[in-house]
Design an enzyme around this catalytic site. Structure first.
Site, PDB file in Angstrom:
ATOM      1  N   PHE A 139      -8.635  -3.861  -8.245  1.00  0.00           N
ATOM      2  CA  PHE A 139      -8.604  -4.636  -7.006  1.00  0.00           C
ATOM      3  C   PHE A 139      -9.359  -5.931  -7.228  1.00  0.00           C
ATOM      4  CE2 PHE A 139      -9.978  -6.080  -2.853  1.00  0.00           C
ATOM      5  CZ  PHE A 139      -8.787  -6.043  -2.161  1.00  0.00           C
ATOM      6  N   ASP A 224     -14.930  -8.766 -13.093  1.00  0.00           N
ATOM      7  CA  ASP A 224     -14.974  -8.864 -11.635  1.00  0.00           C
ATOM      8  C   ASP A 224     -16.101  -7.955 -11.166  1.00  0.00           C
ATOM      9  OD1 ASP A 224     -14.710  -8.503  -8.921  1.00  0.00           O
ATOM     10  OD2 ASP A 224     -12.515  -8.378  -8.951  1.00  0.00           O
ATOM     11  N   LYS A 253     -19.360 -10.276  -2.280  1.00  0.00           N
ATOM     12  CA  LYS A 253     -19.866  -9.176  -1.446  1.00  0.00           C
ATOM     13  C   LYS A 253     -21.376  -9.281  -1.159  1.00  0.00           C
ATOM     14  CE  LYS A 253     -16.223  -5.845  -1.321  1.00  0.00           C
ATOM     15  NZ  LYS A 253     -15.139  -5.869  -2.313  1.00  0.00           N
TER      16      LYS A 253
HETATM   17  C1  LIG Z   1     -13.869  -6.712  -2.411  1.00  0.00           C
HETATM   18  C2  LIG Z   1     -13.430  -7.061  -3.776  1.00  0.00           C
HETATM   19  C3  LIG Z   1     -12.713  -8.240  -4.028  1.00  0.00           C
HETATM   20  C4  LIG Z   1     -12.228  -9.155  -2.932  1.00  0.00           C
HETATM   21  O1  LIG Z   1     -13.279  -9.763  -2.249  1.00  0.00           O
HETATM   22  P1  LIG Z   1     -12.931 -10.571  -0.897  1.00  0.00           P
HETATM   23  O2  LIG Z   1     -14.260 -11.139  -0.512  1.00  0.00           O
HETATM   24  O3  LIG Z   1     -12.408  -9.560   0.078  1.00  0.00           O
HETATM   25  O4  LIG Z   1     -11.925 -11.576  -1.228  1.00  0.00           O
HETATM   26  C5  LIG Z   1     -12.412  -8.544  -5.333  1.00  0.00           C
HETATM   27  N1  LIG Z   1     -12.778  -7.734  -6.336  1.00  0.00           N
HETATM   28  C6  LIG Z   1     -13.461  -6.586  -6.136  1.00  0.00           C
HETATM   29  C7  LIG Z   1     -13.861  -5.747  -7.301  1.00  0.00           C
HETATM   30  C8  LIG Z   1     -13.805  -6.204  -4.844  1.00  0.00           C
HETATM   31  O5  LIG Z   1     -14.450  -5.061  -4.633  1.00  0.00           O
END
Ligand SMILES: *Cc1c(COP(=O)(O)O)cnc(C)c1O
Length: 405
Positions: A139, A224, A253
């Site tokens: 994700f 990420d 986050k």
């Molecule tokens: C939440 C998340 C995202 C997306 O972040 P947003 O602030 O919602 O765009 C991307 N990568 C990971 C691993 C995440 O947990």
């Protein structure tokens, strides 16, 4: 208390139906506690999906935001500002990074990372070096580019045509990764722990081999760390615990503890591939967000906070083992620090949503991940006693679900 003029049904009336929020309207929070419109108290083990790392309304963050609100709100990137420069300096001092780009969300930080990698491939070799390798079950956000990188059909279906040039490999499968890597790859994008699809940690060997393969094929290794960053795993960033250093890292986050801000961390070598004018963000580097993030990072790097993450992680893990002994509900408990997943076994898995609902009824907020996993991402400052209270409530919730199995 004044009678609220909106309630949960207002969501169905006024908001796009892309979310299906639980049946409560949050009104105020303090530390690991939250209260709804009826003044019912909840223990928050969801942490705003790993955002509220310092709990709700942390006094130091509140004071920082208040002071900045009286000083400077926004200037745009036509001009720079002190909090942005100081936060960039802080990130460089604390991590592998030598250069920083600011945005507002995880997806935007990933978008910037992928654009940088594409442009680097284009510049160094040519347009053929554009392929991005990513993992199944990943994700990376909800923009069309990042949702395509994530490679989960349920998030891309119907939004085609999607951006091209992606290859998806099974996560933690070294042979598959090796087979997918060649000189047409400009970037390999990985979460050190896959959060959304069920809290799946990468093995150290996998990430180390990913590093070597990127070097071999002149591709950028992008971690990420939007969910795993800011001491969530007990290290400031998960890569530090793995001992594998990426070329680019995205963080969001918890970076602002609830104030929207994200960053792309980069090396000196990769920085020139986003030269002046090639990328930008109106709000990126906004002084309010940067000043809050400076304080958030300072709190996140305190040894006592990182110790608390390890101790509360062990405590939470023990409780999950005990719940499994009592209810025979989990197949596996995974994760690191205060990002733990408990995968429900077959009889329980269809009742994942019932578990979340029962938890809310018993006064505790938890998350799901993937189709069958309970996910816990509490505040990193949660106390031993707060976690005890929360887990006692969760036990009552699971008993309620077990009675109806
Ligand atoms: C939440 C998340 C995202 C997306 O972040 P947003 O602030 O919602 O765009 C991307 N990568 C990971 C691993 C995440 O947990």
């Amino acid at each position: 208390m004044q009678r609220p003029d909106v309630n949960r049904s207002s969501f169905d009336q006024y908001m796009l139906p892309n979310y299906a929020p639980m049946n409560l309207v949050a009104q105020r929070g303090s530390g690991s506690r939250l209260w709804d419109q009826d003044d019912r108290e909840y223990m928050d083990l969801s942490g705003g999906i790993a955002v509220n790392a310092f709990g709700h309304c942390h006094p130091e963050l509140v004071a920082t935001l208040r002071a900045q609100a009286d000083t400077l709100w926004h200037v745009s990137n036509v001009f720079t500002n002190e909090p942005a420069l100081q936060l960039a300096q802080q990130l460089v001092e604390l991590t592998f990074a030598e250069r920083v780009f600011f945005a507002n969300s995880g997806a935007e930080a990933n978008e910037a990372a992928l654009k940088l990698a594409r442009r680097r491939g284009w510049h160094r070799v040519g347009p053929e070096k554009h392929r991005i390798v990513a993992a199944r079950g990943a994700f990376h956000g909800r923009t069309l580019f990042t949702v395509t990188a994530g490679g989960q059909a349920k998030y891309t279906q119907g939004f085609e045509p999607a951006p091209e040039g992606f290859s998806h490999v099974p996560y933690n499968d070294l042979d598959a990764l090796r087979a997918s890597m060649d000189d047409s790859v400009c970037a390999l994008l990985l979460e050190p722990i896959q959060g959304e699809s069920g809290v799946h940690p990468a093995s150290r060997e996998y990430l180390a081999a990913a590093r070597a393969l990127c070097d071999e094929h002149d591709a950028l290794l992008i971690f990420d760390e939007v969910q795993t960053g800011v001491s969530r795993t007990g290290d400031l960033y998960a890569y530090m615990g793995y001992g594998v250093v990426p070329d680019l890292l995205t963080t969001a986050k918890a970076l602002g503890g609830g104030f929207p801000i994200s960053a792309l961390l980069a090396t000196e070598d990769s920085a020139p591939f986003l030269p002046t004018g090639t990328h930008g963000s109106t709000y990126g580097g906004n002084p309010l967000g940067c000043q809050v993030a400076r304080k958030a990072l300072e709190i996140a790097t305190r040894p006592e906070l990182q110790d608390n993450v390890r101790q509360r992680s062990a405590q939470l893990h023990q409780h999950l083992v005990a719940l499994d002994q009592k209810f025979q509900c989990f197949t596996e408990i995974r994760g690191k620090g205060l990002l733990l997943g408990a995968q429900l076994n077959e009889p329980w898995a269809p009742h994942l949503r019932d578990c979340l609902q029962a938890a809310v009824e018993q006064g505790v907020m938890v998350l799901s991940a993937g189709a069958d996993t309970l996910r816990f991402a509490p505040a990193l400052v949660i106390t031993e006693a707060e976690l005890e209270t929360a887990m006692a409530r969760l036990e009552r919730a699971l008993a309620q679900v077990a009675a109806n199995l």
